[in-house]
Write an enzyme that holds these catalytic residues in place. Structure first.
Site, PDB file in Angstrom:
ATOM      1  N   CYS A   1      61.813 -71.208 -31.849  1.00 16.65           N
ATOM      2  CA  CYS A   1      60.698 -71.052 -33.227  1.00 16.65           C
ATOM      3  C   CYS A   1      61.187 -72.070 -34.322  1.00 16.65           C
ATOM      4  O   CYS A   1      59.983 -72.872 -34.940  1.00 16.65           O
ATOM      5  CB  CYS A   1      60.163 -69.614 -34.045  1.00 16.65           C
ATOM      6  SG  CYS A   1      60.685 -68.274 -34.660  1.00 16.65           S
ATOM      7  N   ARG A   2      62.379 -71.843 -34.987  1.00 21.39           N
ATOM      8  CA  ARG A   2      62.686 -72.615 -35.736  1.00 21.39           C
ATOM      9  C   ARG A   2      62.224 -74.389 -35.630  1.00 21.39           C
ATOM     10  O   ARG A   2      62.529 -75.450 -36.348  1.00 21.39           O
ATOM     11  CB  ARG A   2      64.124 -72.455 -36.201  1.00 21.39           C
ATOM     12  CG  ARG A   2      63.466 -71.018 -37.083  1.00 21.39           C
ATOM     13  CD  ARG A   2      65.332 -70.150 -37.521  1.00 21.39           C
ATOM     14  NE  ARG A   2      64.829 -68.923 -37.954  1.00 21.39           N
ATOM     15  CZ  ARG A   2      64.495 -68.466 -38.047  1.00 21.39           C
ATOM     16  NH1 ARG A   2      64.360 -67.604 -36.266  1.00 21.39           N
ATOM     17  NH2 ARG A   2      64.573 -67.067 -38.172  1.00 21.39           N
TER      18      ARG A   2
END
Length: 145
Positions: free
Chosen positions: A2-3
């Protein structure tokens, strides 16, 4: 992963700004300031905590241990590491994320990408087309985007 997606979206922030489209991050970690602080290293736009996970839908989409056994998930992890994106094993790592472009006023959702597995990212061309449609709707000069 997700980063990684957050970093990719942050790179598009100038294009969103030119179209008058705000970029907002939404996290679900309940009472976890460390999550917000960690994500702020990837982008400089507002981040909100959805402690009750209302934005994540009436039925949360999760991927359990069987989802981690997919070869494509391991490839996605490998690709994120190659980009020097570091993650951690803190928090709830089973909730699948999404990317939305929501139009002004009553326009509704112009683009929606819901992860099917970890690291399944949005389609940049479709996302930018949705942003461009808002730009056209607002009558903003295309050269700015």
């Amino acid at each position: 992963m997700c980063r990684e997606e957050a970093a990719e979206l942050a790179a598009l922030q100038p294009r969103f700004a030119a179209a008058g489209v705000p970029l907002i991050g939404l996290l679900h970690e309940k009472h976890k300031q460390w999550a917000v602080d960690e994500f702020k290293t990837f982008f400089d736009f507002p981040i909100y905590l959805d402690e009750e996970k209302r934005f994540f839908g009436p039925v949360e989409r999760r991927l359990g241990i069987m989802g981690m056994l997919r070869a494509s998930v391991y490839l996605n992890v490998y690709n994120a590491k190659q980009k020097n994106i570091k993650g951690n094993m803190k928090g709830d790592g089973t909730l699948l994320g999404a990317v939305y472009v929501i139009g002004p006023e009553d326009t509704g959702i112009l683009y929606e990408h819901r992860e099917q597995e970890f690291g399944d990212h949005y389609n940049p061309a479709q996302l930018l087309e949705a942003v461009a449609s808002i730009q056209r709707q607002k009558g903003i000069d295309k050269q700015e985007l």
